[in-house]
Design a protein around this motif. Structure first.
Motif, PDB file in Angstrom:
ATOM      1  N   ARG A 269      55.239  37.401  49.939  1.00 37.99           N
ATOM      2  CA  ARG A 269      54.297  36.276  49.931  1.00 37.99           C
ATOM      3  C   ARG A 269      52.870  36.769  50.106  1.00 37.99           C
ATOM      4  NH1 ARG A 269      52.583  32.823  54.095  1.00 37.99           N
ATOM      5  NH2 ARG A 269      54.078  33.775  55.530  1.00 37.99           N
ATOM      6  N   PHE A 270      52.644  37.713  51.012  1.00 33.78           N
ATOM      7  CA  PHE A 270      51.306  38.221  51.256  1.00 33.78           C
ATOM      8  C   PHE A 270      50.788  39.034  50.069  1.00 33.78           C
ATOM      9  CE2 PHE A 270      50.872  38.140  56.184  1.00 33.78           C
ATOM     10  CZ  PHE A 270      51.209  36.797  56.169  1.00 33.78           C
ATOM     11  N   LEU A 271      51.676  39.809  49.452  1.00 40.59           N
ATOM     12  CA  LEU A 271      51.250  40.608  48.294  1.00 40.59           C
ATOM     13  C   LEU A 271      50.857  39.699  47.127  1.00 40.59           C
ATOM     14  CD1 LEU A 271      53.808  43.568  48.359  1.00 40.59           C
ATOM     15  CD2 LEU A 271      51.341  43.680  48.788  1.00 40.59           C
ATOM     16  N   GLU A 272      51.535  38.568  46.985  1.00 45.10           N
ATOM     17  CA  GLU A 272      51.180  37.626  45.925  1.00 45.10           C
ATOM     18  C   GLU A 272      49.799  37.023  46.185  1.00 45.10           C
ATOM     19  OE1 GLU A 272      51.086  35.780  42.509  1.00 45.10           O
ATOM     20  OE2 GLU A 272      52.687  37.177  43.097  1.00 45.10           O
ATOM     21  N   ILE A 273      49.499  36.738  47.451  1.00 48.61           N
ATOM     22  CA  ILE A 273      48.162  36.234  47.798  1.00 48.61           C
ATOM     23  C   ILE A 273      47.104  37.290  47.523  1.00 48.61           C
ATOM     24  CG2 ILE A 273      46.690  35.451  49.701  1.00 48.61           C
ATOM     25  CD1 ILE A 273      49.223  34.231  50.965  1.00 48.61           C
ATOM     26  N   ILE A 274      47.408  38.527  47.887  1.00 39.09           N
ATOM     27  CA  ILE A 274      46.463  39.630  47.636  1.00 39.09           C
ATOM     28  C   ILE A 274      46.208  39.777  46.139  1.00 39.09           C
ATOM     29  CG2 ILE A 274      46.196  42.140  47.733  1.00 39.09           C
ATOM     30  CD1 ILE A 274      47.692  42.021  50.440  1.00 39.09           C
ATOM     31  N   ARG A 275      47.277  39.673  45.357  1.00 35.00           N
ATOM     32  CA  ARG A 275      47.127  39.764  43.899  1.00 35.00           C
ATOM     33  C   ARG A 275      46.241  38.636  43.379  1.00 35.00           C
ATOM     34  NH1 ARG A 275      49.506  37.370  39.590  1.00 35.00           N
ATOM     35  NH2 ARG A 275      49.635  38.573  37.654  1.00 35.00           N
ATOM     36  N   HIS A 276      46.476  37.406  43.864  1.00 36.44           N
ATOM     37  CA  HIS A 276      45.682  36.250  43.422  1.00 36.44           C
ATOM     38  C   HIS A 276      44.206  36.436  43.756  1.00 36.44           C
ATOM     39  CE1 HIS A 276      44.597  32.056  42.691  1.00 36.44           C
ATOM     40  NE2 HIS A 276      43.965  32.087  43.856  1.00 36.44           N
ATOM     41  N   GLU A 277      43.908  36.873  44.976  1.00 37.62           N
ATOM     42  CA  GLU A 277      42.517  37.056  45.382  1.00 37.62           C
ATOM     43  C   GLU A 277      41.868  38.215  44.633  1.00 37.62           C
ATOM     44  OE1 GLU A 277      40.857  35.035  47.153  1.00 37.62           O
ATOM     45  OE2 GLU A 277      42.465  33.777  47.896  1.00 37.62           O
ATOM     46  N   SER A 278      42.626  39.251  44.333  1.00 38.60           N
ATOM     47  CA  SER A 278      42.090  40.392  43.574  1.00 38.60           C
ATOM     48  C   SER A 278      41.725  39.966  42.154  1.00 38.60           C
ATOM     49  CB  SER A 278      43.118  41.532  43.525  1.00 38.60           C
ATOM     50  OG  SER A 278      43.406  41.998  44.819  1.00 38.60           O
ATOM     51  N   LEU A 279      42.609  39.167  41.537  1.00 38.05           N
ATOM     52  CA  LEU A 279      42.317  38.663  40.194  1.00 38.05           C
ATOM     53  C   LEU A 279      41.096  37.761  40.202  1.00 38.05           C
ATOM     54  CD1 LEU A 279      45.915  37.896  38.877  1.00 38.05           C
ATOM     55  CD2 LEU A 279      44.358  39.694  38.086  1.00 38.05           C
ATOM     56  N   ARG A 280      40.965  36.965  41.265  1.00 35.79           N
ATOM     57  CA  ARG A 280      39.785  36.097  41.394  1.00 35.79           C
ATOM     58  C   ARG A 280      38.506  36.931  41.446  1.00 35.79           C
ATOM     59  NH1 ARG A 280      38.829  32.480  46.733  1.00 35.79           N
ATOM     60  NH2 ARG A 280      36.602  32.075  46.441  1.00 35.79           N
ATOM     61  N   MET A 281      38.524  38.036  42.216  1.00 35.71           N
ATOM     62  CA  MET A 281      37.357  38.908  42.277  1.00 35.71           C
ATOM     63  C   MET A 281      37.109  39.560  40.921  1.00 35.71           C
ATOM     64  SD  MET A 281      36.968  40.685  46.005  1.00 35.71           S
ATOM     65  CE  MET A 281      37.554  42.200  45.410  1.00 35.71           C
ATOM     66  N   GLN A 282      38.167  39.961  40.251  1.00 41.92           N
ATOM     67  CA  GLN A 282      38.016  40.590  38.937  1.00 41.92           C
ATOM     68  C   GLN A 282      37.371  39.632  37.948  1.00 41.92           C
ATOM     69  OE1 GLN A 282      41.633  41.357  36.689  1.00 41.92           O
ATOM     70  NE2 GLN A 282      40.803  43.302  35.965  1.00 41.92           N
ATOM     71  N   HIS A 283      37.827  38.371  37.933  1.00 43.07           N
ATOM     72  CA  HIS A 283      37.257  37.378  37.020  1.00 43.07           C
ATOM     73  C   HIS A 283      35.787  37.120  37.336  1.00 43.07           C
ATOM     74  CE1 HIS A 283      41.565  35.662  36.416  1.00 43.07           C
ATOM     75  NE2 HIS A 283      41.329  36.702  35.634  1.00 43.07           N
ATOM     76  N   LEU A 284      35.456  37.098  38.623  1.00 40.45           N
ATOM     77  CA  LEU A 284      34.070  36.868  39.012  1.00 40.45           C
ATOM     78  C   LEU A 284      33.183  38.015  38.549  1.00 40.45           C
ATOM     79  CD1 LEU A 284      31.896  35.286  40.476  1.00 40.45           C
ATOM     80  CD2 LEU A 284      32.630  36.356  42.617  1.00 40.45           C
ATOM     81  N   VAL A 285      33.639  39.246  38.755  1.00 41.88           N
ATOM     82  CA  VAL A 285      32.851  40.412  38.325  1.00 41.88           C
ATOM     83  C   VAL A 285      32.689  40.398  36.801  1.00 41.88           C
ATOM     84  CG1 VAL A 285      32.845  42.929  38.152  1.00 41.88           C
ATOM     85  CG2 VAL A 285      33.443  41.832  40.316  1.00 41.88           C
ATOM     86  N   GLU A 286      33.755  40.054  36.080  1.00 34.79           N
ATOM     87  CA  GLU A 286      33.673  39.988  34.618  1.00 34.79           C
ATOM     88  C   GLU A 286      32.663  38.941  34.172  1.00 34.79           C
ATOM     89  OE1 GLU A 286      37.695  39.235  33.542  1.00 34.79           O
ATOM     90  OE2 GLU A 286      38.300  41.358  33.586  1.00 34.79           O
ATOM     91  N   ASP A 287      32.666  37.769  34.828  1.00 37.70           N
ATOM     92  CA  ASP A 287      31.717  36.721  34.464  1.00 37.70           C
ATOM     93  C   ASP A 287      30.285  37.118  34.815  1.00 37.70           C
ATOM     94  OD1 ASP A 287      33.551  35.093  33.312  1.00 37.70           O
ATOM     95  OD2 ASP A 287      33.631  33.604  34.909  1.00 37.70           O
ATOM     96  N   LEU A 288      30.104  37.793  35.942  1.00 39.03           N
ATOM     97  CA  LEU A 288      28.763  38.268  36.315  1.00 39.03           C
ATOM     98  C   LEU A 288      28.241  39.263  35.297  1.00 39.03           C
ATOM     99  CD1 LEU A 288      29.204  38.727  40.184  1.00 39.03           C
ATOM    100  CD2 LEU A 288      27.666  37.118  39.053  1.00 39.03           C
ATOM    101  N   MET A 289      29.095  40.180  34.868  1.00 36.80           N
ATOM    102  CA  MET A 289      28.687  41.164  33.860  1.00 36.80           C
ATOM    103  C   MET A 289      28.399  40.482  32.531  1.00 36.80           C
ATOM    104  SD  MET A 289      31.303  44.298  34.770  1.00 36.80           S
ATOM    105  CE  MET A 289      30.698  45.321  33.425  1.00 36.80           C
ATOM    106  N   SER A 290      29.219  39.492  32.192  1.00 33.76           N
ATOM    107  CA  SER A 290      29.018  38.758  30.944  1.00 33.76           C
ATOM    108  C   SER A 290      27.684  38.036  30.965  1.00 33.76           C
ATOM    109  CB  SER A 290      30.159  37.769  30.735  1.00 33.76           C
ATOM    110  OG  SER A 290      29.965  37.013  29.559  1.00 33.76           O
ATOM    111  N   LEU A 291      27.386  37.369  32.068  1.00 37.90           N
ATOM    112  CA  LEU A 291      26.118  36.644  32.201  1.00 37.90           C
ATOM    113  C   LEU A 291      24.942  37.605  32.115  1.00 37.90           C
ATOM    114  CD1 LEU A 291      25.015  33.810  32.612  1.00 37.90           C
ATOM    115  CD2 LEU A 291      25.180  34.167  35.084  1.00 37.90           C
ATOM    116  N   SER A 292      25.081  38.765  32.722  1.00 34.34           N
ATOM    117  CA  SER A 292      24.013  39.772  32.674  1.00 34.34           C
ATOM    118  C   SER A 292      23.768  40.245  31.250  1.00 34.34           C
ATOM    119  CB  SER A 292      24.390  40.951  33.575  1.00 34.34           C
ATOM    120  OG  SER A 292      23.408  41.964  33.509  1.00 34.34           O
TER     121      SER A 292
END
Length: 328
Positions: free
Chosen positions: A145-168
């Motif tokens: 259960r905890f690893l699934e949460i970690i995976r979800h939060e990691s993907l969220r950070m990845q998507h945010l970084v991708e969107d920040l780079m895209s906007l830049s």
């Protein structure tokens, strides 16, 4: 500079005043537009009702000061005073509002981006530390259960970084008008086909092709973001309608409509702001970064188009863009 020559200042766009013995004896057109034509012959303390500015102007050594609200609320100005003779001053006013606004926007952007990254990062660290304890780490159900949460939060950070780079990247080329030929009718069908089976995305058009001068990758991103938003925030399992209409006036209308709950009117003016969310908890749960509509707006503006969002509570939301069709 003697006051006899200050009339040369009429030719410049920067607001400028000549002050003698505390009285405004000359103001160029830019200064009159800013402060009013009545300031000539007035006491400088009445013409410029700002204690900081007046203090600098009346100081024996002159100097400069940064003041707020000289023209409108929120504006920022620099007052520069040069002593040009006994009791004589040359005062120039520089509008720093754009620079100040840009600086505030950059500071806000960094603060918001840091906050958005800090939240999932803190969650990841917390769960990892918990898993390192023997009691939690050795329990298979807890670990999974905890690893699934970690995976979800990691993907969220990845998507945010991708969107920040895209906007830049988008902002780096926002002044370059794209020139490649892009068929939006074909592109819309391709992008709609990317979404997994089980989603109800339809594409309708009043034309076989719709050619614009554009950047194919960026326009695909626009359509993808709008469909993704409609699926996330529309009626669960409900339809998403993509409609293209070429007009006889040389414009292409592209709309993406869902049949969800709609958006409260007070949120509409801010939906394209970076990190703004009408429903914060729902957006984060759905994996939203708060940057999707900001990216759409920037891309559409680069393509010399217009972007708008209309909504009716209980009936759904329609995102629409108008793009100039390629002539010939």
């Amino acid at each position: 500079m003697a006051l006899d020559g200050v009339h040369l200042l009429e030719q410049i766009q920067t607001p400028a005043l000549a002050v003698a013995r505390g009285q405004v004896v000359f103001a160029n057109a830019a200064a009159k537009a800013l402060l009013g034509s009545h300031i000539v012959s007035q006491d400088v303390r009445i013409a410029i009702r700002n204690p900081q500015a007046v203090s600098v102007i009346l100081d024996d050594a002159g100097g400069s000061a940064r003041i707020d609200g000289l023209s409108v609320g929120g504006s920022v100005w620099e007052v520069d005073c040069q002593v040009v003779g006994p009791g004589e001053r040359l005062v120039t006013l520089y509008d720093l509002s754009v620079q100040a606004s840009t600086a505030r926007a950059h500071a806000d952007f960094v603060a918001n981006a840091s906050h958005e990254l800090r939240t999932p990062l803190a969650a990841i660290i917390g769960y990892v530390e918990t898993l390192l304890t023997p009691k939690a780490g050795n329990d298979p159900a807890t670990r999974e259960r905890f690893l699934e949460i970690i995976r979800h939060e990691s993907l969220r950070m990845q998507h945010l970084v991708e969107d920040l780079m895209s906007l830049s990247r988008i902002e780096a080329v926002k002044h370059e008008v794209p020139s490649d030929e892009v068929d939006i009718a074909v592109l819309a069908r391709e992008v709609a086909g990317e979404f997994r089976e089980g989603t109800n995305v339809s594409v309708g058009a009043n034309c076989e092709s719709a050619i614009i001068a554009g950047d194919r990758g960026q326009m695909a991103q626009v359509i993808r973001n709008l469909i993704d938003n409609a699926l996330k925030y529309g009626k669960p399992g409900g339809p998403v309608h993509v409609t293209l209409e070429a007009t006889h006036t040389g414009w292409l209308s592209v709309t993406v409509r869902d049949e969800g709950e709609g958006i409260a009117p007070e949120h509409l003016p801010r939906l394209t702001e970076r990190f703004y969310r009408a429903d914060t908890s729902r957006s984060r749960a759905a994996g939203g970064t708060g940057l999707g509509l900001s990216i759409v707006k920037h891309i559409v503006e680069r393509h010399r188009g217009r972007f708008d969002i209309a909504t009716r509570l209980g009936e759904g939301t329609t995102a629409s863009l108008m793009l100039p069709l390629r002539k010939g």
